[in-house]
Structures are given as C-alpha cells and as structure tokens.
Design an enzyme around this catalytic site. Structure first.
Site, PDB file in Angstrom:
ATOM      1  CB  SER A 104      14.906 -67.736 -56.271  1.00  0.00           C
ATOM      2  OG  SER A 104      15.175 -67.177 -56.858  1.00  0.00           O
ATOM      3  N   GLY A 129      18.111 -65.576 -55.279  1.00  0.00           N
ATOM      4  CA  GLY A 129      19.961 -65.863 -56.401  1.00  0.00           C
ATOM      5  C   GLY A 129      21.026 -65.819 -55.689  1.00  0.00           C
ATOM      6  CG  ASN A 182      17.591 -69.086 -58.009  1.00  0.00           C
ATOM      7  OD1 ASN A 182      18.094 -68.681 -58.074  1.00  0.00           O
ATOM      8  ND2 ASN A 182      16.063 -69.943 -58.777  1.00  0.00           N
ATOM      9  CB  CYS A 213      17.608 -64.699 -64.629  1.00  0.00           C
ATOM     10  SG  CYS A 213      16.432 -62.879 -63.505  1.00  0.00           S
ATOM     11  CG  ASN A 275      12.907 -66.553 -64.302  1.00  0.00           C
ATOM     12  OD1 ASN A 275      12.369 -65.605 -64.033  1.00  0.00           O
ATOM     13  ND2 ASN A 275      13.716 -67.215 -64.124  1.00  0.00           N
ATOM     14  CB  THR A 276      10.052 -62.583 -64.723  1.00  0.00           C
ATOM     15  OG1 THR A 276      11.179 -62.630 -64.754  1.00  0.00           O
ATOM     16  CG2 THR A 276       9.577 -62.967 -63.495  1.00  0.00           C
ATOM     17  N   GLY A 300       3.525 -62.066 -60.864  1.00  0.00           N
ATOM     18  CA  GLY A 300       2.035 -61.558 -60.934  1.00  0.00           C
ATOM     19  C   GLY A 300       0.986 -62.512 -61.046  1.00  0.00           C
ATOM     20  N   GLY A 327       1.787 -66.249 -60.421  1.00  0.00           N
ATOM     21  CA  GLY A 327       1.010 -65.501 -60.255  1.00  0.00           C
ATOM     22  C   GLY A 327      -0.119 -66.627 -59.266  1.00  0.00           C
TER      23      GLY A 327
END
Lengths: 401, 284
Positions: A104, A129, A182, A213, A275-276, A300, A327
C-alpha cells in the site's frame, strides 16, 4: 553489450535448473519430486553447457530488464509450478496467482504504473490507504531518502472511500489481479464505515487494515500498539464485512506477539507485517525537521532485518497466513521471508527504483522452484523457524532402544 | 512514459559542482517536450533506494541525444558524476506536464535561477525553432556560477543578474522582470521557491498594471478552462516549473506534492509545470 551478457546469465540459471531437475534427487523436503520428462529431454537435446551456479545475478544489474525467454517445453515446466496462495483460507478464500504483492502507498491505485508494468501479473495490489472522508495529507516535503531506505509522511492523502469506489471500482472490476483496499481511520466507527462501503463492491477483493500508520499526527494511541484496541477494531470490521480481512502490524511496539495473537483471535484472515518504522530526518541547515510532518515512516532495505524478526516471531504464535513487508528488493529477500514463515510478500519502496520488480520476482520465484525440483513454493515456507519441541519427545521415548 | 536504457556519451563539469551529461536515448530525445523530466535510477549497491528526477535539459531527435544538467547535492548526484561513458542508466520518462506556449505568443520571457536553467533550457530551443523571440533572465550567486552563454542558442537574448554584482545586474533576477513584462507575451520560470513566489506576485498584478487586453478573441461565452488543464496553462502569463523531493514520479506515492489553491498537487503528475495561479504561494 550488457544486454547480451544478461541473456547468457539468465540462460545459465535456467541450464542449472534443468540439470538439477534431470538428475532429480527424491524427497529432499519430504515431497515427492515432480516428474518433468519434457524438460529433461529439452536439456539433453539442446546440449546446453552446464555452468557454475550464478545465483541471483539476474536482478542485480542496473535497470536492465529481465529477459528470460524459455523454450516452449521450459515454459510448460515453469507453468506447472504452482505459485497460488490463499490468504483467507478460513473465510471464503482470497486466492492469488502469485505470492508477490505490491504494498500500500507505493503503487497508488494500480493505474499509475500501467504504462510501464503489466499489473495483471502481480499477485495482488494493495491500494493507497483509504479513509472515510477525503484527506489532504501532510504538508510537504513528504519524502526523503535515508541510507538504505526512505522516510515518508504522506499523511493518508486520499479522496475518501466513496470517490475511490466510484473512480477505481469499475477499473478494478475488469482486472484479473485482485485489489486489496487498504483502510485507515481515526476511530473504530471510521474503519467499520469504510469496510461497510467496500463490502460487496465489485473489484474489491479484500481489505487490509492499516491500524499502525505512524504518520497521522493525531496524538492518540495507535490501535496497533495496544492489544485491546487492535482486537476491538479487527473484531468490529470482521463483523461489518465478509471480505477477506488482512491486518497490518506496526513494528513500533515492544512485543508484537500478543497483538498478533489478539488480531488472529478477533477473526483476521491474514496478518501483514510490517508497516514503516517511525523515524526522523533533519533539514540541511539543521534548523528544523526535514519533513513537513516532522516524523516519517522508514521503509526500504534498511528495515528488512526488523521485518524478518517480526515475521519470525509472529509466525510462531499465529496460524493464519502472514504476508511479509519490509525491504524486499530481490529474490533472496523473498526467500528469506518465506523461510521465516511468511506465505507471501509485498514489495514496496523498491518499486520506485524498479517498477517491474514485483512481476519479475514472481518469474524468478518460479524459476527458483524449478531449479529446486519443486512443483510449488510452499515447501520453502517456514524452513528457518525453530523446530517445535515438546510433544515429540514422549513419542521419541517410545522408540528409544 | 517508458523505461529506457540511456547510454552516457559525454559528461563534463560546466560550472563548479554543476555537470552536463549527454545520453543516447532516442525514445526520450524524440518523445519529450520542454518542461518534462526523467527519473534516473542510481546504483543499487550504494544504498540509494530512490531514483533521481532531472529536467530534460536539451534533446536532439536527429542524434537521439538528451542532456541533463545537475548540481552535485548529495550521494545520488555524486554517483552520477562518476558514471563512465558507455555505461547505461535506467531512465523512466518522459514524465510530467510540459510548458504550454500559446500559438500567438511571439515573445517569450524565460526566468531561471541557478540550476533552474535546466528547467527552461529546452523551451528556448523549442521556441526558437518555432520562430519566437526568447529572452532569458538568469540569476546566480556570483559570476562563476553563471550559465555559460556558449551553451545557449545564438538567437537568445541573455540577461544576467548576480547576487554579489560580479556580473550583470547587481541583485535578484526578479528585479529585471519589470523591464520585460510588457514585451513578453508569456513567461516561464524555474528556480528557487522564493524566486517563483516573487514572480507569481508580479504576474498576478501584471494585467492591471499594464492595462493589457486579454489575449485572444472574446469567444466562447466566458468559458473558463479548468485549473490545471493544458489550456489553462497555455493562457496563463506565467508558468512555473516546481521541484520537490520525489518518490515514484508517476503519481502513485503522493510524496512530491506542493500546496495548490485547490489542495495538494503532485509535482510529478499535475506538474512539474504549473500555471502560477494554481499554486498556493506563501505570501498570498
């Protein structure tokens, strides 16, 4: 010059694959090996030279497209390899033709990359999203590169669920590739409302809940870092829709396992991880944070070890499918995540550099299965997880001499 | 938009820290318009995960050569300066919306600040090819940052301003605009954000100040072109080429937005060329 060399390398991978197949050693992973007589014959007939295994070279080079052009017989053997995966086996099924999805936020609504990517060959598309009402997102700048990764703070900019359904629903309906929407929100009611609107919309294959998020600067506790909130939102959405339900975990927690277990218990069909990671960049003159929203989410290759660890942990506590994100840039990354218990992977940040990567990874996974003499990639899943201990010891005692 | 393997044929430093590279990429050379850009992939091995966007500086369809003009500002551009002739780079392009020149415009004013020259350079070629008159106003820090006039077409009038007065007008390039705004039919700008904001301010008051009639016949019953359309840009006096840190460059990631009067605009998709009244400038 370079392109020519590439063909040779790809050819070598194929040759070694065929070679291994022809002198097939049975039952390395307990599965009866696939009989591929046609392929064996081809290898003999074309008389290709056996060469040293070149491994993963096909992906490494700068932007040169993957140019495998197998013969008909080889193509038939490749086509026999089953890459299908069901992400919602207990809830009507969400069957993908390939375990390589796009994450997403990195692929828009699937239409943006249409000119350069054959989107129909991707396993599934997780769209940007989507929230109940339109959102303008965060102030710019919103992205910046970091060593081995990038930070983003888009802030869930989107036109709102109704506009998404109106604009993209008809397009998605005509696609073979499943589109997983998403869904993000600021309250359980938001999530439920968006899920309700998506329920029954042709072209929507499933829902991925973004409960983690870190970009939405609302100050409140995120659902993803609180076990009870994660359970509540998952259960509420589960009650609201029959669509396959994936829930995306946040890595920004001390221990992800109880949260993952709570999400499974609440009725999620699959878990996406991760998620990040929350991060920060500083402006060039060092007077303020670089991003307009101060904080950003790190993605990444830099986060791959974290994602691997979380997939590895979650795989040991839940029995629903796990979709790994974090990543992925080449086949080795895919195989690593599979070995840690994921049944599918999402490609995200790497798409920006290499839009064709998701399609190519599917092809490469297929070729890798052929090389290993597998008819499906499923034996590659969970191979690195610790062997279960406990019950078998009693059984072992029975046979002890 | 397509993925192209562009071979580096020439690379040279034209100014301190500024490079001009030529690539053989016939698809880009013949299919691109002024204002568009390419998204260049950097070496995987160096931990650079994003492509780098560059304005297409010039194109030559006959030889299939495009040039990129950039400044070394970080690891990506430094990597680019070390690419050797004969190596192929993966470019995604052409991307973005081009400058729109009204067919009746005879006099084009191009305003460039520093590396902004790369944003408007190709428009000078296009305009001269179409028989228009072009004046480039160029602003730089000092004389040794001034874009060499030898790299410009002979037909161009080139006016320089430097912040320290070491060449040309002593001051900002925006101070030169008043002399040309009556002459110019349309203006096109690329450069630092404050420069563009100032130009937008000047452009907004131009019609009242000069008392110019609106270009074109009064036809169509006051039909207003939608903001952001090519027609609206074509009718705008000032078009600006914006820059922003960029992710995907195709409109998927929403990373490269700037604030427009009607909400966020993607530089890669709605831009990089905008009519000046599309952008929510900080002063307004």
């Amino acid at each position: 010059m370079k392109a020519k060399k590439k063909v040779v390398i790809v050819g070598d991978v194929r040759v070694s694959a065929l070679k291994q197949n022809s002198k097939h050693k049975p039952a390395s992973k307990g599965r009866s090996g696939p009989a591929v007589p046609a392929t064996t014959a081809t290898a003999g007939a074309t008389g290709l030279r056996p060469r040293v295994e070149t491994g993963n070279t096909a992906i490494a080079d700068l932007g040169t497209p993957f140019v495998a052009q197998p013969t008909l017989a080889e193509r038939a053997a490749l086509d026999r390899i089953d890459l299908a995966v069901d992400l919602a086996p207990d809830h009507g099924g969400l069957v993908l033709r390939s375990p390589i999805l796009v994450a997403s936020g990195t692929f828009g609504y699937g239409v943006e990359y249409g000119e350069v990517v054959d989107v129909q060959r991707i396993g599934a598309i997780c769209c940007k999203g989507t929230t109940r009402r339109p959102r303008a997102g965060n102030p710019p700048p919103r992205v910046t590169e970091t060593p081995g990764g990038m930070l983003n703070s888009i802030g869930l900019q989107n036109p709102g669920v109704d506009a998404v359904i109106d604009k993209y629903g008809p397009i998605w309906q005509g696609w073979q590739v499943p589109v997983i929407v998403n869904v993000a929100g600021e309250s359980i009611e938001d999530y439920v409302e968006v899920a309700r609107r998506l329920d029954g919309v042709p072209g929507v294959a499933g829902i991925e809940l973004n409960i983690s998020c870190p970009n939405v600067g609302k100050g409140g506790l995120q659902f993803a870092i609180d076990r009870d909130a994660a359970r509540a939102v998952t259960a509420a959405v589960r009650r609201a829709t029959d669509l396959p339900l994936l829930v995306k975990l946040s890595p920004n927690v001390a221990d992800v396992r109880p949260i993952a277990k709570a999400i499974e218990d609440a009725g999620a069909d699959a878990i996406c991880a991760i998620n990040t990671l929350s991060g920060l960049a500083v402006s060039a003159d060092r007077t303020h944070a670089f991003l307009g929203n101060t904080y950003g989410g790190l993605s990444g290759p830099a986060i791959k070890p974290v994602a691997l660890r979380i997939v590895y942990e979650v795989a040991q506590v839940v029995s629903i499918p796990i979709v790994a994100i974090g990543g992925v840039t080449n086949l080795d990354d895919v195989l690593d995540f599979l070995a840690c218990g994921a049944v599918a992977v999402q490609v995200g940040t790497a798409i920006f550099a290499d839009p064709e990567l998701p399609v190519r990874l599917g092809d490469e996974l297929r070729a890798d299965c052929l090389r290993r003499g597998l008819t499906s990639y499923h034996p590659l899943i969970g191979t690195a997880l610790p062997k279960r201990t406990g019950a078998p010891s009693a059984k072992g005692a029975e046979y002890r001499p | 938009m397509r993925l192209v393997a562009a071979e580096l044929v020439e690379s040279r430093q034209i100014l301190p820290g500024q490079w001009l590279q030529s690539f053989h990429a016939p698809e880009l050379a013949s299919g691109s318009r002024a204002g568009q850009f390419v998204h260049v992939r950097t070496g995987d091995y160096s931990g650079l995960v994003l492509r780098r966007p560059f304005s297409i500086n010039t194109t030559d369809a006959a030889t299939g050569i495009i040039t990129l003009h950039f400044r070394t500002v970080g690891r990506g551009t430094e990597w680019l300066t070390r690419v050797r002739e004969g190596e192929r780079l993966d470019m995604l392009g052409p991307l973005g919306k081009p400058f729109e020149v009204d067919s009746r415009s005879r006099h084009l004013l191009l305003v460039a600040g520093g590396l902004g020259m790369a944003g408007v350079r190709m428009l000078a070629d296009e305009a001269i090819r179409d028989g228009r008159q072009v004046t480039i106003l160029f602003g730089a820090l000092s004389a040794n940052h001034v874009y060499p006039s030898t790299l410009l077409p002979d037909e161009v009038e080139y006016v320089v301003a430097t912040d320290d007065g070491s060449m040309g007008h002593h001051g900002y390039v925006t101070e030169l605009v008043s002399e040309y705004e009556a002459w110019a039919d349309q203006a096109f700008a690329c450069g630092p954000h404050p420069m563009l904001a100032r130009l937008a301010q000047l452009a907004a008051g131009r019609r009242e100040r000069l008392g110019v009639a609106k270009l074109g016949r009064k036809r169509g019953g006051g039909k207003v072109d939608p903001l952001g359309s090519a027609a609206a840009r074509r009718k705008a006096f000032l078009q600006v080429s914006m820059e922003q840190t960029m992710g995907c460059a195709v409109g998927a990631c929403l990373g490269c937005t700037v604030m427009g009067v009607e909400g966020p605009l993607r530089v890669c998709r709605e831009g990089p060329v905008f009519a000046s009244d599309e952008i929510a400038w900080p002063d307004r």
